[in-house]
Write an enzyme that holds these catalytic residues in place. Structure first.
Site, PDB file in Angstrom:
ATOM      1  N   ARG A 232       0.741  -1.158  -0.301  1.00 11.65           N
ATOM      2  CA  ARG A 232      -0.230   0.291   0.124  1.00 11.65           C
ATOM      3  C   ARG A 232       1.072   1.264  -0.076  1.00 11.65           C
ATOM      4  O   ARG A 232       1.540   1.695   0.655  1.00 11.65           O
ATOM      5  CB  ARG A 232      -0.814   0.080   1.553  1.00 11.65           C
ATOM      6  CG  ARG A 232      -2.225  -0.714   1.244  1.00 11.65           C
ATOM      7  CD  ARG A 232      -3.168  -0.533   0.305  1.00 11.65           C
ATOM      8  NE  ARG A 232      -4.194  -1.270  -0.013  1.00 11.65           N
ATOM      9  CZ  ARG A 232      -4.475  -2.415  -0.790  1.00 11.65           C
ATOM     10  NH1 ARG A 232      -3.492  -2.907  -1.595  1.00 11.65           N
ATOM     11  NH2 ARG A 232      -5.506  -3.650  -1.301  1.00 11.65           N
ATOM     12  N   GLU A 261      -2.861   7.419  -5.412  1.00 10.09           N
ATOM     13  CA  GLU A 261      -2.067   6.763  -7.213  1.00 10.09           C
ATOM     14  C   GLU A 261      -3.809   6.651  -7.071  1.00 10.09           C
ATOM     15  O   GLU A 261      -4.499   6.784  -8.211  1.00 10.09           O
ATOM     16  CB  GLU A 261      -2.541   5.126  -6.172  1.00 10.09           C
ATOM     17  CG  GLU A 261      -3.212   4.678  -5.774  1.00 10.09           C
ATOM     18  CD  GLU A 261      -2.729   3.147  -5.751  1.00 10.09           C
ATOM     19  OE1 GLU A 261      -1.623   3.003  -4.810  1.00 10.09           O
ATOM     20  OE2 GLU A 261      -3.284   2.215  -5.443  1.00 10.09           O
TER      21      GLU A 261
HETATM   22  P1  NAD Z   1      -1.386 -10.988   5.404  1.00 11.37           P
HETATM   23  O1  NAD Z   1      -2.364 -11.299   6.129  1.00 11.37           O
HETATM   24  O2  NAD Z   1      -1.451 -12.441   4.696  1.00 11.37           O
HETATM   25  O3  NAD Z   1      -0.037 -10.575   5.897  1.00 11.37           O
HETATM   26  C1  NAD Z   1       0.382  -9.816   6.150  1.00 11.37           C
HETATM   27  C2  NAD Z   1       1.542  -9.391   6.811  1.00 11.37           C
HETATM   28  O4  NAD Z   1       1.639  -8.167   7.830  1.00 11.37           O
HETATM   29  C3  NAD Z   1       0.764 -10.832   8.882  1.00 11.37           C
HETATM   30  O5  NAD Z   1       1.835 -12.035   8.614  1.00 11.37           O
HETATM   31  C4  NAD Z   1       0.852  -9.794  10.240  1.00 11.37           C
HETATM   32  O6  NAD Z   1       0.822 -10.607  11.120  1.00 11.37           O
HETATM   33  C5  NAD Z   1       1.910  -8.976   9.604  1.00 11.37           C
HETATM   34  N1  NAD Z   1       1.711  -7.491   9.869  1.00 11.37           N
HETATM   35  C6  NAD Z   1       0.331  -7.312   9.969  1.00 11.37           C
HETATM   36  N2  NAD Z   1       0.922  -4.877  10.270  1.00 11.37           N
HETATM   37  C7  NAD Z   1       1.992  -5.726  10.748  1.00 11.37           C
HETATM   38  C8  NAD Z   1       3.446  -4.669  11.564  1.00 11.37           C
HETATM   39  N3  NAD Z   1       2.544  -3.742  12.276  1.00 11.37           N
HETATM   40  N4  NAD Z   1       4.280  -4.844  11.627  1.00 11.37           N
HETATM   41  C9  NAD Z   1       4.570  -6.757  11.141  1.00 11.37           C
HETATM   42  N5  NAD Z   1       3.718  -6.658  10.659  1.00 11.37           N
HETATM   43  C10 NAD Z   1       2.780  -6.859  10.396  1.00 11.37           C
HETATM   44  O7  NAD Z   1      -1.416 -10.293   3.763  1.00 11.37           O
HETATM   45  P2  NAD Z   1      -1.250 -10.702   2.428  1.00 11.37           P
HETATM   46  O8  NAD Z   1      -1.901 -11.668   1.538  1.00 11.37           O
HETATM   47  O9  NAD Z   1       0.347 -11.354   2.343  1.00 11.37           O
HETATM   48  O10 NAD Z   1      -1.102  -9.222   1.641  1.00 11.37           O
HETATM   49  C11 NAD Z   1      -0.037  -8.185   2.146  1.00 11.37           C
HETATM   50  C12 NAD Z   1      -0.289  -6.305   1.762  1.00 11.37           C
HETATM   51  O11 NAD Z   1      -0.879  -7.127   0.121  1.00 11.37           O
HETATM   52  C13 NAD Z   1      -2.130  -6.254   1.904  1.00 11.37           C
HETATM   53  O12 NAD Z   1      -2.331  -5.691   3.374  1.00 11.37           O
HETATM   54  C14 NAD Z   1      -1.902  -5.611   0.376  1.00 11.37           C
HETATM   55  O13 NAD Z   1      -1.705  -4.130   1.131  1.00 11.37           O
HETATM   56  C15 NAD Z   1      -0.915  -5.683  -0.665  1.00 11.37           C
HETATM   57  N6  NAD Z   1      -1.557  -6.939  -1.380  1.00 11.37           N
HETATM   58  C16 NAD Z   1      -1.266  -5.526  -2.863  1.00 11.37           C
HETATM   59  C17 NAD Z   1      -2.134  -5.706  -3.807  1.00 11.37           C
HETATM   60  C18 NAD Z   1      -2.038  -5.976  -4.916  1.00 11.37           C
HETATM   61  O14 NAD Z   1      -2.358  -5.679  -6.669  1.00 11.37           O
HETATM   62  N7  NAD Z   1      -0.172  -4.851  -4.938  1.00 11.37           N
HETATM   63  C19 NAD Z   1      -2.695  -7.446  -4.195  1.00 11.37           C
HETATM   64  C20 NAD Z   1      -2.949  -7.921  -3.253  1.00 11.37           C
HETATM   65  C21 NAD Z   1      -2.554  -7.424  -1.915  1.00 11.37           C
END
Ligand code: NAD
Length: 332
Positions: A232, A261
């Site tokens: 993000r 964005e």
């Molecule tokens: P997920 O929930 O599987 O993993 C997120 C991880 O972040 C978790 O392990 C969580 O414990 C950790 N986390 C949360 N808060 C934290 C903090 N303050 N400090 C450290 N770690 C922390 O999510 P995911 O499916 O792996 O997706 C990750 C991110 O990717 C989503 O949140 C989204 O913003 C982004 N995303 C982007 C796109 C794109 O098209 N660019 C598409 C899908 C998701």
């Protein structure tokens, strides 16, 4: 059920129409805002994407018009005022995972392209310029890659990089065994920032992660490191990043997301004057590669998004609880 679907592009229509059997789908190309909310008049469900706005004012407007279900065609829900949704009795359901592979693969594409400069070589060779000056890369083998956020996408990003011989470091508030199985080692935030040759962000946007990369953390990185953000935009202070690029502290940047964005991504602005000076400055660097929030954009992911969104409607209608519900105290 009547469903008003905001921010729709031709590809959204295509995949949602293919997955739909019984609902009345109404497509709106505009983003959901207070002004465009009228489009959802008498729609029990409203379906939105990453850059739509579902703050308190918009949710109140939707509730007044009869909306009871907010469907997110994405995993992140930072754009929704969940407390207000709960107060108004609007249920929120999302697509928590449509293809973590798609995002991890795009992350890898950014790393490989930035390093080996294939995007520049493509243009150069087509112009009859076969020189190698300026195309020098480095071996990924032996590099240290830091993964901030070791959930689904973070783990899948670690996997190929570990197989290529990188040392994989991870930082997460909830460490998990999958990451260590992918060859990763957990360290603290300070250490991952200081030791990574490549730092890749995979945490959700929350108050705790907002500007997790800022002027102070950029000053502590390895000089010439690579920063990748496919998560993000507001995880990174873009103005601080411009400063770090100008000084050479950061050597490569790959962004699929950008804090502002919503004003530009997903649109063809090739004939317009872009007003965002920070974005224009970022685009002017030869070592910056920006894609327009396309990491998710594969046919597999689009099919999963459409099918899960309609399954979320079916679950709501049958009063079935589901892990896709986003609660106020949800798993941010
Ligand atoms: P997920 O929930 O599987 O993993 C997120 C991880 O972040 C978790 O392990 C969580 O414990 C950790 N986390 C949360 N808060 C934290 C903090 N303050 N400090 C450290 N770690 C922390 O999510 P995911 O499916 O792996 O997706 C990750 C991110 O990717 C989503 O949140 C989204 O913003 C982004 N995303 C982007 C796109 C794109 O098209 N660019 C598409 C899908 C998701």
């Amino acid at each position: 059920m009547k469903i008003a679907i905001f921010s729709t592009k031709p590809y959204d229509r295509e995949f949602l129409l293919a997955a739909n059997k019984e609902h009345s789908l109404h497509f709106c190309e505009e983003r959901l805002t207070l002004e465009s909310a009228i489009f959802a008049h008498e729609s029990e469900a409203v379906c939105i994407f990453v850059n739509d706005i579902a703050d308190a004012a918009v949710l109140k407007a939707l509730a007044r018009q009869g909306t009871r279900l907010l469907l997110l065609r994405c995993a992140g829900f930072n754009q929704v005022d969940l407390a207000e949704a709960t107060r108004l009795g609007i249920e929120v359901r999302r697509v928590p995972s449509y293809s973590p592979f798609a995002v991890a693969e795009h992350t890898l594409a950014l790393i490989l392209t930035l390093n080996r400069k294939t995007h520049r070589a493509f243009n150069r060779v087509r112009d009859g310029n076969f020189s190698l000056d300026g195309l020098l890369g480095f071996d990924l083998h032996g590099s240290t890659v830091g993964i901030i956020g070791t959930g689904k996408i973070g783990c899948l990003t670690a996997r190929p990089l570990h197989a290529m011989g990188c040392r994989i470091l991870g930082y997460d508030t909830f460490p998990n065994e999958d990451f260590t199985r992918e060859g990763g080692t957990y360290v603290g935030l300070d250490e991952i920032i200081a030791e990574s040759d490549i730092l890749s962000l995979h945490v959700p946007l929350t108050p705790e992660t907002h500007y997790i990369i800022n002027a102070e953390s950029l000053a502590r990185t390895k000089r010439g490191m690579m920063l990748i953000n496919t998560s993000r935009g507001a995880l990174v202070d873009a103005n601080a990043l411009v400063g770090a690029l100008k000084s050479g502290q950061v050597g490569y940047v790959g962004l699929d997301v950008y804090e502002q964005e919503a004003e530009v991504f997903f649109q063809d602005l090739s004939g317009e004057i872009i007003q965002d000076d920070t974005l224009q400055r970022l685009l002017s660097f030869p070592n910056v590669l920006i894609t327009s929030h396309q990491a998710f954009f594969t046919s597999t992911a689009m099919t999963n998004i459409a099918e899960t969104t309609l399954q979320n409607v079916a679950d709501y209608e049958d009063r079935r609880s589901s892990a896709n519900e986003v609660k106020c105290s949800g798993d941010r």
